[in-house]
Design an enzyme around this catalytic site. Structure first.
Site, PDB file in Angstrom:
ATOM      1  N   SER A 174       0.856  -1.188   0.000  1.00  0.00           N
ATOM      2  CA  SER A 174       0.000   0.000   0.000  1.00  0.00           C
ATOM      3  C   SER A 174       0.891   1.237   0.000  1.00  0.00           C
ATOM      4  O   SER A 174       1.723   1.384  -0.892  1.00  0.00           O
ATOM      5  CB  SER A 174      -0.955  -0.026   1.196  1.00  0.00           C
ATOM      6  OG  SER A 174      -1.878   1.038   1.127  1.00  0.00           O
ATOM      7  N   THR A 175       0.776   2.107   1.007  1.00  0.00           N
ATOM      8  CA  THR A 175       1.526   3.358   1.024  1.00  0.00           C
ATOM      9  C   THR A 175       3.023   3.099   0.913  1.00  0.00           C
ATOM     10  O   THR A 175       3.595   2.347   1.688  1.00  0.00           O
ATOM     11  CB  THR A 175       1.249   4.128   2.329  1.00  0.00           C
ATOM     12  OG1 THR A 175      -0.156   4.180   2.552  1.00  0.00           O
ATOM     13  CG2 THR A 175       1.804   5.534   2.254  1.00  0.00           C
ATOM     14  N   HIS A 200      -2.547  -1.118  -3.457  1.00  0.00           N
ATOM     15  CA  HIS A 200      -3.672  -0.193  -3.300  1.00  0.00           C
ATOM     16  C   HIS A 200      -3.472   1.013  -4.211  1.00  0.00           C
ATOM     17  O   HIS A 200      -2.555   1.811  -4.008  1.00  0.00           O
ATOM     18  CB  HIS A 200      -3.788   0.269  -1.846  1.00  0.00           C
ATOM     19  CG  HIS A 200      -4.088  -0.838  -0.887  1.00  0.00           C
ATOM     20  ND1 HIS A 200      -3.878  -0.704   0.470  1.00  0.00           N
ATOM     21  CD2 HIS A 200      -4.598  -2.084  -1.075  1.00  0.00           C
ATOM     22  CE1 HIS A 200      -4.239  -1.829   1.072  1.00  0.00           C
ATOM     23  NE2 HIS A 200      -4.672  -2.683   0.156  1.00  0.00           N
ATOM     24  N   MET A 293      -0.084   1.209   5.059  1.00  0.00           N
ATOM     25  CA  MET A 293      -0.886   1.592   6.220  1.00  0.00           C
ATOM     26  C   MET A 293      -2.004   0.570   6.423  1.00  0.00           C
ATOM     27  O   MET A 293      -2.589   0.078   5.463  1.00  0.00           O
ATOM     28  CB  MET A 293      -1.498   2.965   5.974  1.00  0.00           C
ATOM     29  CG  MET A 293      -2.203   3.576   7.165  1.00  0.00           C
ATOM     30  SD  MET A 293      -1.030   4.354   8.273  1.00  0.00           S
ATOM     31  CE  MET A 293      -2.150   5.306   9.311  1.00  0.00           C
ATOM     32  N   ASP A 296      -4.476  -4.707   5.821  1.00  0.00           N
ATOM     33  CA  ASP A 296      -4.815  -5.539   4.665  1.00  0.00           C
ATOM     34  C   ASP A 296      -3.639  -6.440   4.302  1.00  0.00           C
ATOM     35  O   ASP A 296      -2.505  -5.982   4.192  1.00  0.00           O
ATOM     36  CB  ASP A 296      -5.179  -4.644   3.471  1.00  0.00           C
ATOM     37  CG  ASP A 296      -5.755  -5.433   2.309  1.00  0.00           C
ATOM     38  OD1 ASP A 296      -6.406  -6.471   2.565  1.00  0.00           O
ATOM     39  OD2 ASP A 296      -5.574  -5.008   1.152  1.00  0.00           O
TER      40      ASP A 296
END
Length: 361
Positions: A174-175, A200, A293, A296
């Site tokens: 993600s991030t 993401h 973050m 998930d």
């Protein structure tokens, strides 16, 4: 009282500055401490106000956002969330901004700017919070991030790469994940096992991401298509707005896409991908959970490990945001924790020894 995260908003549109300030100030833990119409004004405000996070538009007078971002990340690295248009050019610019050190980006709607941005209020708040706790690093020399793939010291080649074409690598992030994924994929040989990726990312941006990686890697990188066969030497990225899952058609692996409800507030979701790999690949898979973050992918990685897969998580020191790997480690989902620069070598090393174990059976 807990200190609020302070934000400086930089955009040449008075409307965008007003709406961004309204959205951010409506969050109990966030506060806009200044707005600027161009980077030159922003430069002075950063020095005076020392904000925790900067939101930065791309197209502005006197100096565009990318040029300012590059200078900023070289001279005074700080967390930056880009505000990018949802266009093909906007997606390419967003990818370049992430290369230059931006933590994340939000998209400007094409129509109904005020109402459109207000619909993203929760997402904007979440991205600013993630940026505030990100580990930001100085930008590499100009052009370094775009260098073609070269032989990487310390990467052990697969000694028996295809005793079984059933082997798979699956990656969730993600991030901070776009650059982390690049660092994992670039050293992989052209005959690497197939790679499936859930990053993401919103609709409209994953194609540019895949094209950029394809130009940098030995393996072929593309957006996944529903029903296509999953082949060695290829990496398949979940399209923004779609879940990617691994399926089977006879003896073959196939990519499956769906638009079921978001999982852990995300579509694509890493858990959806990892769960499908646990069901359909088991011991033949290697799972890798990178920076991001939230949580998930943590439960899905645990299910992969329970199904016999070997699992890795990125270590805290090399993560932009340690949330997802931390959750997976806490669940006991991880066989090995590795710094990012060792990840590709560790994955290939495991697959090589796996091949040797299979050959002795």
């Amino acid at each position: 009282m807990t200190r609020k995260i302070t934000v400086l908003c930089v955009d040449d549109s008075a409307l965008i500055r007003q709406v961004m300030a309204e959205i951010i100030n409506s969050q109990p833990d966030l506060q806009v401490i200044g707005v600027a119409a161009d980077p030159l004004v922003a430069r002075d405000m950063i020095k005076a106000l020392n904000p925790d996070v900067l939101t930065l538009d791309v197209e502005m007078p006197r100096m565009d956002g990318l040029e300012f971002l590059e200078k900023l990340m070289r001279l005074r690295p700080m967390p930056v969330v880009m505000v990018s248009s949802l266009t093909e050019r906007g997606s390419e610019i967003a990818m370049r901004a992430l290369e230059l050190g931006a933590v994340d980006f939000v998209t400007k709607p094409r129509l109904g700017m005020r109402d459109g941005l207000l619909q993203y209020a929760d997402e904007i708040g979440e991205k600013i919070r993630a940026a505030a706790c990100a580990r930001v690093r100085a930008v590499p020399p100009r052009g370094a991030a775009l260098a073609p793939a070269v032989a990487t010291a310390g990467i052990e080649p697969l000694r028996k790469p295809f005793l079984s074409t059933e082997k798979l690598i699956v990656i969730g992030a993600s991030t901070g994940g776009t650059e982390a994924i690049r660092e994992v994929l670039q050293p992989l040989p052209a005959d690497s096992p197939a790679v499936l990726i859930a990053q993401h990312m919103p609709p409209g941006f994953t194609r540019s991401f895949a094209q950029r990686l394809d130009s940098l890697c030995r393996i072929q990188v593309k957006e996944a298509e529903h029903g296509e066969r999953v082949l060695p030497g290829h990496a398949y990225i979940a399209p923004g707005g779609w879940h990617l899952a691994l399926g089977r058609s006879g003896a073959n692996y196939v990519a499956q896409l769906n638009q079921d409800e978001a999982v852990n507030r995300h579509r694509p979701s890493v858990d959806v991908l990892f769960d499908s790999v646990a069901r359909n690949a088991g011991v033949n898979a290697v799972g890798v959970l990178l920076t991001g973050m939230g949580r998930d992918g943590a439960a899905g990685l645990a299910r992969m490990r329970q199904a016999g897969a070997y699992t890795f998580a990125q270590d805290e020191a090399s993560c932009i945001v340690f949330g997802m790997p931390r959750e997976a480690i806490a669940l006991g989902a991880v066989n090995e924790v590795r710094p990012l620069h060792e990840m590709a070598g560790a994955v290939l090393g495991h697959l090589s020894t796996f091949g040797e174990r299979v050959s002795r059976v």
